[in-house]
Design an enzyme around this catalytic site. Structure first.
Site, short mmCIF file in Angstrom:
data_model
loop_
_atom_site.label_atom_id
_atom_site.label_comp_id
_atom_site.label_asym_id
_atom_site.label_seq_id
_atom_site.Cartn_x
_atom_site.Cartn_y
_atom_site.Cartn_z
N TYR A 18 1.04 -1.26 0.06
CA TYR A 18 -0.21 0.04 -0.23
C TYR A 18 0.86 1.24 0.09
O TYR A 18 0.73 2.33 -0.86
CB TYR A 18 -0.84 -0.04 1.29
CG TYR A 18 -2.07 1.25 1.30
CD1 TYR A 18 -3.09 1.12 0.73
CD2 TYR A 18 -1.45 2.26 1.88
CE1 TYR A 18 -4.07 2.18 0.62
CE2 TYR A 18 -2.36 3.30 2.00
CZ TYR A 18 -3.59 3.25 1.42
OH TYR A 18 -4.42 4.50 1.19
N HIS A 22 1.82 4.19 -3.14
CA HIS A 22 1.67 5.85 -2.89
C HIS A 22 3.22 6.40 -2.87
O HIS A 22 3.01 7.85 -2.85
CB HIS A 22 1.03 5.96 -1.49
CG HIS A 22 -0.38 5.75 -1.72
ND1 HIS A 22 -0.89 4.34 -1.40
CD2 HIS A 22 -1.65 6.57 -1.68
CE1 HIS A 22 -2.24 4.40 -1.40
NE2 HIS A 22 -2.76 5.74 -1.52
N TRP A 76 -7.33 3.95 -10.64
CA TRP A 76 -6.57 3.79 -9.17
C TRP A 76 -7.35 2.71 -8.28
O TRP A 76 -6.78 1.97 -7.76
CB TRP A 76 -6.28 5.31 -8.58
CG TRP A 76 -5.83 5.29 -7.15
CD1 TRP A 76 -6.34 5.32 -6.25
CD2 TRP A 76 -4.46 5.06 -7.04
NE1 TRP A 76 -5.52 5.38 -5.10
CE2 TRP A 76 -4.25 5.35 -5.76
CE3 TRP A 76 -3.40 4.69 -7.86
CZ2 TRP A 76 -2.89 4.63 -5.01
CZ3 TRP A 76 -2.01 4.74 -7.26
CH2 TRP A 76 -1.89 4.53 -5.75
N TRP A 77 -8.78 3.25 -8.20
CA TRP A 77 -9.43 2.27 -7.28
C TRP A 77 -9.47 0.80 -7.64
O TRP A 77 -9.11 -0.01 -6.84
CB TRP A 77 -11.06 2.59 -7.38
CG TRP A 77 -11.45 3.74 -6.78
CD1 TRP A 77 -10.66 4.55 -5.89
CD2 TRP A 77 -12.85 4.42 -6.73
NE1 TRP A 77 -11.47 5.79 -5.56
CE2 TRP A 77 -12.62 5.45 -6.07
CE3 TRP A 77 -13.83 4.21 -7.55
CZ2 TRP A 77 -13.66 6.49 -5.78
CZ3 TRP A 77 -15.18 4.99 -7.53
CH2 TRP A 77 -14.96 6.22 -6.77
#
Length: 105
Positions: A18, A22, A76-77
């Protein structure tokens, strides 16, 4: 300026992934956020619960909501749904938080 806070979570064992996804965030997504009036946006991880705390400062609620209809946000989702609980449209399962206290200089 409007302050928004919400909680999400990341799947156990996917915390590093995760964070990696980012760092950095896709430039097109960052620009979309800025173009839609996002002034500041942070996400924090509670490492014991895998809960994610999101905080954003936005110019306008309607513009914030419009981000969800952009192609880059949907992409992105989909990308992130592999590592976090998601709704059927691949958006992250999130719960808005109500502000109960604020202090400012």
């Amino acid at each position: 300026m409007i302050r928004k806070a919400f909680v999400m979570s990341v799947d156990s064992g996917q915390e590093a992934e995760y964070e990696k996804r980012h760092s950095p965030i896709w430039p097109e997504l960052e620009q979309t956020l800025k173009d839609h009036g996002v002034l500041n946006y942070s996400i924090f991880l509670h490492s014991e619960t895998n809960q994610l705390f999101g905080y954003a400062e936005i110019e306008n609620e309607e513009r914030w909501q419009a981000i969800a209809s952009t192609e880059i946000c949907r992409k992105w989702w989909n990308h992130m749904s592999e590592i976090m609980p998601s709704n059927s449209d691949h958006s992250p399962i999130a719960q808005d938080l109500r502000e109960v206290f604020h202090i400012e200089k």
